[in-house]
Design a protein around this motif. Structure first.
Motif, PDB file in Angstrom:
ATOM      1  N   GLY A  86       0.805  -1.204   0.000  1.00 26.61           N
ATOM      2  CA  GLY A  86       0.000   0.000   0.000  1.00 26.61           C
ATOM      3  C   GLY A  86       0.838   1.253   0.000  1.00 26.61           C
ATOM      4  O   GLY A  86       2.066   1.208  -0.074  1.00 26.61           O
ATOM      5  N   VAL A  87       0.151   2.368   0.114  1.00 21.91           N
ATOM      6  CA  VAL A  87       0.775   3.682   0.034  1.00 21.91           C
ATOM      7  C   VAL A  87       0.588   4.409   1.356  1.00 21.91           C
ATOM      8  O   VAL A  87      -0.482   4.396   1.947  1.00 21.91           O
ATOM      9  N   LEU A  88       1.644   5.051   1.812  1.00 19.80           N
ATOM     10  CA  LEU A  88       1.592   5.880   3.005  1.00 19.80           C
ATOM     11  C   LEU A  88       2.293   7.178   2.671  1.00 19.80           C
ATOM     12  O   LEU A  88       3.445   7.173   2.209  1.00 19.80           O
ATOM     13  N   GLU A  89       1.618   8.284   2.850  1.00 23.23           N
ATOM     14  CA  GLU A  89       2.194   9.603   2.574  1.00 23.23           C
ATOM     15  C   GLU A  89       2.753   9.698   1.160  1.00 23.23           C
ATOM     16  O   GLU A  89       3.856  10.191   0.942  1.00 23.23           O
ATOM     17  N   GLN A  90       1.993   9.213   0.191  1.00 24.73           N
ATOM     18  CA  GLN A  90       2.323   9.326  -1.231  1.00 24.73           C
ATOM     19  C   GLN A  90       3.582   8.581  -1.659  1.00 24.73           C
ATOM     20  O   GLN A  90       4.098   8.811  -2.736  1.00 24.73           O
ATOM     21  N   ASP A  91       4.125   7.725  -0.848  1.00 23.92           N
ATOM     22  CA  ASP A  91       5.284   6.933  -1.222  1.00 23.92           C
ATOM     23  C   ASP A  91       4.830   5.480  -1.352  1.00 23.92           C
ATOM     24  O   ASP A  91       4.248   4.928  -0.428  1.00 23.92           O
ATOM     25  N   THR A  92       5.067   4.890  -2.481  1.00 27.73           N
ATOM     26  CA  THR A  92       4.571   3.532  -2.699  1.00 27.73           C
ATOM     27  C   THR A  92       5.351   2.514  -1.873  1.00 27.73           C
ATOM     28  O   THR A  92       6.542   2.662  -1.642  1.00 27.73           O
ATOM     29  N   GLY A  93       4.636   1.508  -1.459  1.00 25.37           N
ATOM     30  CA  GLY A  93       5.271   0.375  -0.808  1.00 25.37           C
ATOM     31  C   GLY A  93       5.650   0.559   0.647  1.00 25.37           C
ATOM     32  O   GLY A  93       6.471  -0.178   1.161  1.00 25.37           O
ATOM     33  N   ASP A  94       5.046   1.533   1.337  1.00 28.58           N
ATOM     34  CA  ASP A  94       5.367   1.745   2.748  1.00 28.58           C
ATOM     35  C   ASP A  94       4.604   0.814   3.679  1.00 28.58           C
ATOM     36  O   ASP A  94       4.976   0.654   4.832  1.00 28.58           O
ATOM     37  N   THR A  95       3.519   0.259   3.194  1.00 26.72           N
ATOM     38  CA  THR A  95       2.702  -0.630   4.017  1.00 26.72           C
ATOM     39  C   THR A  95       2.474  -1.935   3.262  1.00 26.72           C
ATOM     40  O   THR A  95       2.564  -1.988   2.038  1.00 26.72           O
ATOM     41  N   ALA A  96       2.170  -2.961   4.016  1.00 33.63           N
ATOM     42  CA  ALA A  96       1.832  -4.253   3.413  1.00 33.63           C
ATOM     43  C   ALA A  96       0.733  -4.897   4.246  1.00 33.63           C
ATOM     44  O   ALA A  96       0.698  -4.762   5.468  1.00 33.63           O
ATOM     45  N   LYS A  97      -0.153  -5.570   3.555  1.00 34.28           N
ATOM     46  CA  LYS A  97      -1.189  -6.395   4.182  1.00 34.28           C
ATOM     47  C   LYS A  97      -0.944  -7.819   3.721  1.00 34.28           C
ATOM     48  O   LYS A  97      -0.742  -8.069   2.531  1.00 34.28           O
ATOM     49  N   VAL A  98      -0.944  -8.737   4.664  1.00 37.20           N
ATOM     50  CA  VAL A  98      -0.750 -10.145   4.333  1.00 37.20           C
ATOM     51  C   VAL A  98      -1.912 -10.934   4.924  1.00 37.20           C
ATOM     52  O   VAL A  98      -2.213 -10.799   6.108  1.00 37.20           O
ATOM     53  N   GLN A  99      -2.547 -11.713   4.079  1.00 35.41           N
ATOM     54  CA  GLN A  99      -3.561 -12.663   4.517  1.00 35.41           C
ATOM     55  C   GLN A  99      -2.938 -14.035   4.353  1.00 35.41           C
ATOM     56  O   GLN A  99      -2.398 -14.346   3.285  1.00 35.41           O
ATOM     57  N   LEU A 130       1.750  -4.613   8.057  1.00 36.06           N
ATOM     58  CA  LEU A 130       3.165  -4.289   8.248  1.00 36.06           C
ATOM     59  C   LEU A 130       3.460  -2.867   7.795  1.00 36.06           C
ATOM     60  O   LEU A 130       2.760  -2.311   6.946  1.00 36.06           O
ATOM     61  N   LEU A 131       4.512  -2.316   8.354  1.00 39.23           N
ATOM     62  CA  LEU A 131       4.971  -0.970   8.024  1.00 39.23           C
ATOM     63  C   LEU A 131       6.467  -1.020   7.764  1.00 39.23           C
ATOM     64  O   LEU A 131       7.218  -1.650   8.516  1.00 39.23           O
ATOM     65  N   ARG A 132       6.893  -0.326   6.710  1.00 39.39           N
ATOM     66  CA  ARG A 132       8.326  -0.200   6.456  1.00 39.39           C
ATOM     67  C   ARG A 132       8.871   0.846   7.432  1.00 39.39           C
ATOM     68  O   ARG A 132       8.368   1.955   7.514  1.00 39.39           O
ATOM     69  N   THR A 133       9.886   0.476   8.186  1.00 41.07           N
ATOM     70  CA  THR A 133      10.522   1.389   9.145  1.00 41.07           C
ATOM     71  C   THR A 133      11.995   1.532   8.766  1.00 41.07           C
ATOM     72  O   THR A 133      12.491   0.838   7.870  1.00 41.07           O
TER      73      THR A 133
END
Length: 161
Positions: A86-99, A130-133
């Protein structure tokens, strides 16, 4: 999509998959320091569908440590992982959802001297957020949706209060 973007997405996918695997191994091995380290500072987990608690990573780790003591063997198998970035603050790939689906065979402590076969098995689905840190991908949210469980026919120790 350029090769550079595809490569970055593949690297992120592998890193997210690594966090999910580390999560399963930490729970199975009872490594609660590693479990807590996999979460963001505000990360939470929800085990209520399995009769557990919802709370911050430290509280849930303490609850898991106590609840899982009755099992001498645990082995999470987390499969069918669907990853969406997903997108966080207009930057692609900052979040992820996993099922992901899981099967979790366990063995009660003190059951039979010679057998290591599981006598408690449950299964269901995880929803990981998840969040990219700066330290890499971390869990913000873990939601367990237990769908089934099989208990031994004899009276088993209380698993979850």
């Amino acid at each position: 999509m350029t090769q550079r973007v595809e490569l970055a997405t593949l690297r992120d996918r592998m890193a997210v998959d690594g966090v999910i695997t580390d999560y399963a191994v930490a729970v199975d091995d009872g490594d609660w320091a590693v479990y807590r380290s996999l979460f963001t500072a505000d990360g939470r987990a929800d085990y209520r569908s399995a009769g557990g608690i919802e709370g911050d990573a430290a509280s849930v780790a303490a609850w898991l440590a106590e609840s899982l003591r009755v099992f001498s063997m645990r082995q999470h198998l987390i499969v069918n992982r669907r990853v969406r970035f997903g997108v966080l603050e207009q930057d692609t790939g900052d979040t992820a959802k996993v099922q992901a689906d899981y099967v979790n065979p366990m063995r009660f402590a003190g059951d039979g001297e010679g057998s290591s076969a599981p006598d408690f098995v449950c299964g269901g689905r995880y929803a990981f957020g998840l969040l990219r840190t700066y330290d890499g991908w971390r869990l913000r949210e873990v939601i367990v949706q237990e769908k089934w469980r099989r208990l031994p026919e004899r009276t088993a120790p209380a698993v979850i209060d």
